[in-house]
Enzyme design. Structure first.
Site, PDB file in Angstrom:
ATOM      1  N   GLU A  16       1.290   4.246   5.924  1.00 37.59           N
ATOM      2  CA  GLU A  16       1.830   5.585   6.973  1.00 37.59           C
ATOM      3  C   GLU A  16       1.690   5.814   8.370  1.00 37.59           C
ATOM      4  OE1 GLU A  16      -1.748   7.072   5.734  1.00 37.59           O
ATOM      5  OE2 GLU A  16      -0.221   6.195   4.632  1.00 37.59           O
ATOM      6  N   HIS A  43      -2.780   1.622   3.749  1.00 37.47           N
ATOM      7  CA  HIS A  43      -2.035   3.099   4.834  1.00 37.47           C
ATOM      8  C   HIS A  43      -0.784   2.884   5.388  1.00 37.47           C
ATOM      9  CE1 HIS A  43      -4.913   6.075   3.415  1.00 37.47           C
ATOM     10  NE2 HIS A  43      -6.129   5.796   4.034  1.00 37.47           N
ATOM     11  N   CYS A  64      -3.883   4.910  -1.290  1.00 36.97           N
ATOM     12  CA  CYS A  64      -5.851   4.019  -0.638  1.00 36.97           C
ATOM     13  C   CYS A  64      -6.173   5.732  -2.045  1.00 36.97           C
ATOM     14  CB  CYS A  64      -5.685   5.537   0.356  1.00 36.97           C
ATOM     15  SG  CYS A  64      -7.638   4.790   0.788  1.00 36.97           S
TER      16      CYS A  64
END
Length: 165
Positions: free
Chosen positions: A144, A142, A40
């Site tokens: 994660e 993202h 990001c």
């Protein structure tokens, strides 16, 4: 300021000290070619350091056919297309996948040496690669947030670990 972007009422949490520190760190990463997974803002910083710019607020440029974050500031899934000849496609084992997005800014003008390699269905750049820097993974989304249940997103972290070895 770093790419002559316009002020916008959707910008929040601006911190010149953080910007300065992260821009210096990004320059160091690029100079020394450290293995990197840029996520990001990390991808945006790479683009800015290389002379690129950002769209300040995506809905004003691309509309809202594809939501890149849910109101007020929440993650949201959407699909992306990945260039078949990219390192990213090899790492993920796919040319189309679902990601978790959480941004309202994205690359406008690409920085020197960058190549867009993934796009949302509305055309927003979702990943880039840098010529001559094989150990860089740079994504707008993202990973994660979904790696625990999505092997393709986990593959990005596995690739980073392999690059460090």
């Amino acid at each position: 300021r770093h790419y002559q972007g316009a002020e916008h009422d959707t910008l929040y949490g601006l911190d010149p000290a953080r910007d300065s520190t992260e821009l210096r760190l990004t320059r160091l990463i690029l100079e020394r070619r450290f293995p990197t997974l840029a996520v990001c803002r990390g991808m945006q910083l790479i683009n800015i350091v290389l002379g690129g710019s950002l769209h300040v607020h995506l809905p004003e440029v691309y509309g809202e056919a594809i939501a890149h974050r849910a109101p007020p500031r929440e993650p949201i899934p959407h699909s992306i297309e990945i260039a078949a000849d990219s390192r990213l496609a090899r790492q993920l084992g796919a040319t189309r996948t679902e990601i978790v997005s959480w941004h309202h800014q994205a690359i406008d003008r690409l920085g020197a040496g960058l190549r867009a390699v993934a796009w949302a269905d509305d055309g927003v750049i979702e990943a880039v690669e840098l010529d001559g820097f094989e150990r860089l993974i740079a994504v707008q989304w993202h990973p994660e947030l979904s790696a625990e249940c999505d092997p393709r997103q986990q593959a990005l972290f596995d690739a980073l670990v392999a690059m460090v070895r």
